[in-house]
Write an enzyme that holds these catalytic residues in place. Sequence first.
Site, PDB file in Angstrom:
ATOM      1  N   TYR A   1       0.851  -1.198   0.000  1.00 21.78           N
ATOM      2  CA  TYR A   1       0.000   0.000   0.000  1.00 21.78           C
ATOM      3  C   TYR A   1       0.888   1.252   0.000  1.00 21.78           C
ATOM      4  O   TYR A   1       0.720   2.165  -0.812  1.00 21.78           O
ATOM      5  CB  TYR A   1      -0.907  -0.061   1.238  1.00 21.78           C
ATOM      6  CG  TYR A   1      -1.442   1.267   1.738  1.00 21.78           C
ATOM      7  CD1 TYR A   1      -2.522   1.887   1.122  1.00 21.78           C
ATOM      8  CD2 TYR A   1      -0.867   1.893   2.855  1.00 21.78           C
ATOM      9  CE1 TYR A   1      -3.008   3.096   1.599  1.00 21.78           C
ATOM     10  CE2 TYR A   1      -1.354   3.093   3.337  1.00 21.78           C
ATOM     11  CZ  TYR A   1      -2.423   3.688   2.708  1.00 21.78           C
ATOM     12  OH  TYR A   1      -2.908   4.881   3.171  1.00 21.78           O
TER      13      TYR A   1
ATOM     14  N   LYS B   1       1.521   4.410  -2.500  1.00 27.04           N
ATOM     15  CA  LYS B   1       1.297   5.799  -2.069  1.00 27.04           C
ATOM     16  C   LYS B   1       2.506   6.665  -2.475  1.00 27.04           C
ATOM     17  O   LYS B   1       2.350   7.836  -2.808  1.00 27.04           O
ATOM     18  CB  LYS B   1       1.084   5.896  -0.548  1.00 27.04           C
ATOM     19  CG  LYS B   1      -0.191   5.286  -0.019  1.00 27.04           C
ATOM     20  CD  LYS B   1      -1.469   5.989  -0.462  1.00 27.04           C
ATOM     21  CE  LYS B   1      -1.730   7.322   0.166  1.00 27.04           C
ATOM     22  NZ  LYS B   1      -3.031   7.913  -0.272  1.00 27.04           N
TER      23      LYS B   1
HETATM   24  N1  LIG Z   1      -6.713   6.782   7.845  1.00 27.35           N
HETATM   25  C1  LIG Z   1      -5.435   7.096   8.066  1.00 27.35           C
HETATM   26  O1  LIG Z   1      -4.906   6.989   9.184  1.00 27.35           O
HETATM   27  C2  LIG Z   1      -4.608   7.626   6.945  1.00 27.35           C
HETATM   28  C3  LIG Z   1      -5.114   7.758   5.661  1.00 27.35           C
HETATM   29  N2  LIG Z   1      -4.330   8.276   4.654  1.00 27.35           N
HETATM   30  C4  LIG Z   1      -4.889   8.463   3.310  1.00 27.35           C
HETATM   31  O2  LIG Z   1      -6.065   9.229   3.427  1.00 27.35           O
HETATM   32  C5  LIG Z   1      -6.977   8.895   2.375  1.00 27.35           C
HETATM   33  C6  LIG Z   1      -8.350   8.630   2.966  1.00 27.35           C
HETATM   34  O3  LIG Z   1      -8.256   7.547   3.870  1.00 27.35           O
HETATM   35  P1  LIG Z   1      -9.501   7.072   4.748  1.00 27.35           P
HETATM   36  O4  LIG Z   1     -10.558   8.091   4.713  1.00 27.35           O
HETATM   37  O5  LIG Z   1      -8.937   6.594   6.023  1.00 27.35           O
HETATM   38  O6  LIG Z   1      -9.943   5.792   3.913  1.00 27.35           O
HETATM   39  P2  LIG Z   1     -11.415   5.237   3.577  1.00 27.35           P
HETATM   40  O7  LIG Z   1     -11.221   3.834   3.154  1.00 27.35           O
HETATM   41  O8  LIG Z   1     -12.355   5.536   4.659  1.00 27.35           O
HETATM   42  O9  LIG Z   1     -11.822   6.115   2.311  1.00 27.35           O
HETATM   43  C7  LIG Z   1     -11.349   5.873   1.015  1.00 27.35           C
HETATM   44  C8  LIG Z   1     -12.470   6.096   0.017  1.00 27.35           C
HETATM   45  O10 LIG Z   1     -11.959   5.877  -1.305  1.00 27.35           O
HETATM   46  C9  LIG Z   1     -12.966   5.223  -2.045  1.00 27.35           C
HETATM   47  N3  LIG Z   1     -12.368   4.495  -3.158  1.00 27.35           N
HETATM   48  C10 LIG Z   1     -11.537   3.419  -3.086  1.00 27.35           C
HETATM   49  N4  LIG Z   1     -11.238   2.989  -4.313  1.00 27.35           N
HETATM   50  C11 LIG Z   1     -11.886   3.804  -5.189  1.00 27.35           C
HETATM   51  C12 LIG Z   1     -11.967   3.854  -6.613  1.00 27.35           C
HETATM   52  N5  LIG Z   1     -11.361   2.955  -7.391  1.00 27.35           N
HETATM   53  N6  LIG Z   1     -12.700   4.834  -7.178  1.00 27.35           N
HETATM   54  C13 LIG Z   1     -13.370   5.732  -6.398  1.00 27.35           C
HETATM   55  N7  LIG Z   1     -13.334   5.718  -5.059  1.00 27.35           N
HETATM   56  C14 LIG Z   1     -12.603   4.771  -4.453  1.00 27.35           C
HETATM   57  C15 LIG Z   1     -13.617   4.270  -1.038  1.00 27.35           C
HETATM   58  O11 LIG Z   1     -14.897   3.829  -1.462  1.00 27.35           O
HETATM   59  C16 LIG Z   1     -13.658   5.135   0.214  1.00 27.35           C
HETATM   60  O12 LIG Z   1     -14.880   5.830   0.284  1.00 27.35           O
HETATM   61  C17 LIG Z   1      -6.373   7.704   1.653  1.00 27.35           C
HETATM   62  O13 LIG Z   1      -5.720   8.176   0.497  1.00 27.35           O
HETATM   63  C18 LIG Z   1      -5.341   7.172   2.627  1.00 27.35           C
HETATM   64  O14 LIG Z   1      -4.258   6.580   1.941  1.00 27.35           O
HETATM   65  C19 LIG Z   1      -3.047   8.668   4.892  1.00 27.35           C
HETATM   66  C20 LIG Z   1      -2.499   8.553   6.132  1.00 27.35           C
HETATM   67  C21 LIG Z   1      -3.213   8.021   7.252  1.00 27.35           C
END
Ligand SMILES: NC(=O)C1=CN([C@@H]2O[C@H](COP(=O)(O)OP(=O)(O)OC[C@H]3O[C@@H](n4cnc5c(N)ncnc54)[C@H](O)[C@@H]3O)[C@@H](O)[C@H]2O)C=CC1
Length: 345
Positions: A144, A148
């Site tokens: 992952y 990124k």
């Molecule tokens: N949660 C954390 O602690 C951290 C998160 N991040 C980054 O923050 C961002 C958001 O993370 P979260 O909100 O925690 O994740 P999450 O899993 O809650 O949200 C991700 C969203 O992306 C959508 N998604 C996935 N594949 C898709 C596709 N092919 N087309 C359209 N939509 C798609 C999903 O349906 C989901 O709604 C991500 O990029 C993650 O890498 C970075 C550092 C820490």
Amino acid sequence: MATRVRPRNKRCAVIGGSGFLGRHLVEKLLDRGYSVSVFDICPSCEVPGVTFHRGDLCDKQALLSALKDVSLVFHCASPAPGSDNRSLFERVNIQGTRTVIEACIEVGVQRLVLTSSASVVFEGTDIKNGSEDLPYAKKPIDYYTKTKIEQEKLVLNACDKEKGFLTVAIRPHGIFGPRDPQLVPILVDTARRGKMKFIIGDGTNLVDFTFVENVVHGHILAAERLRPDSPICGKPYHITNDEPVRFWDFMSEVLVGLGYDPPRYHLPYILVYGLALLLWLLAVILRPLVSFKPTFTPMRVALAGTHHYYSCERAKQDMGYKPLVSLKEGIACTVQSYPHLQKGD
Ligand SMILES: NC(=O)C1=CN([C@@H]2O[C@H](COP(=O)(O)OP(=O)(O)OC[C@H]3O[C@@H](n4cnc5c(N)ncnc54)[C@H](O)[C@@H]3O)[C@@H](O)[C@H]2O)C=CC1
Ligand SMILES: CC(C)=CCC[C@@H](C)[C@H]1CC[C@H]2C3=C(CC[C@]12C)[C@@]1(C)CCC(=O)C[C@@H]1CC3
């Protein structure tokens, strides 16, 4: 009722707006008077006032129609880090991000804000107050994170002042808050299975946990500062709570808030890491016969037993960032938002 037509610079789209961070971002953007479209593969964004486009970000045609008339795009979509589907990470985070950039340029989007991750520089060993000058991890902790890194490079390299397409990457770390599907649920699940009794190492390792509203604040500041004369163009920024905390103190505070006992007994880091490595190897070897997902993966043990906290000085200097919610307030608000995860429920 007549609908208010907003100027183009107040029209934005959030790719991944149905997710944990995305949805908090959408709510804050609406509060700040933006008109917001959400593009997500998952249809759970039922926020009033939002135009929802269901689609896969790898589908350029779907993106082109969703991004029409939008000047600002937030890209915070990603498959969940816990998935071990390498080709999905590669398809969505790398090829999909390429498609997002192409679609933005084709429809005349002017600003793209990517949600990256501070882990792009983490190799499983201590990072103390790491700045954005640290090199990308040569050996990222998982696939992952590997994707990124590629995603961040693509977005930052696409920044082109001459063409009027400006980009920036926000690197949060350990996001927590209401509706988080990962951190608190994993913790409670581990506690309910009686596996939260041990502290890995001496328990003094410092880590960043960042309240979701501070992460949202960093994204919006970046978007609003993203102008051709700004130093932030084409750069990554750490956004944290600026209050590194002992990993095990944070876990204990959340556990106690939800009515569970905090971990008490210490285990040597090297022993747990070795066991996790062995279990992981076993899971790989036995995959054709049985499928099991160990709680203690080497990556998780490294996250729980090393220092990994980052400086957000650059975000303070270049965009006037300052966390809005303290760690203490963030933890209280988070614990309160999970009544169903309280012990006994
Ligand atoms: N949660 C954390 O602690 C951290 C998160 N991040 C980054 O923050 C961002 C958001 O993370 P979260 O909100 O925690 O994740 P999450 O899993 O809650 O949200 C991700 C969203 O992306 C959508 N998604 C996935 N594949 C898709 C596709 N092919 N087309 C359209 N939509 C798609 C999903 O349906 C989901 O709604 C991500 O990029 C993650 O890498 C970075 C550092 C820490
Ligand atoms: C700071 C940071 C990057 C947090 C990311 C979130 C997750 C990686 C953690 C959230 C809950 C954590 C957790 C463990 C590892 C890291 C998390 C999954 C353990 C599995 C570590 C080993 C244990 O003793 C149990 C822990 C449960 C919670």
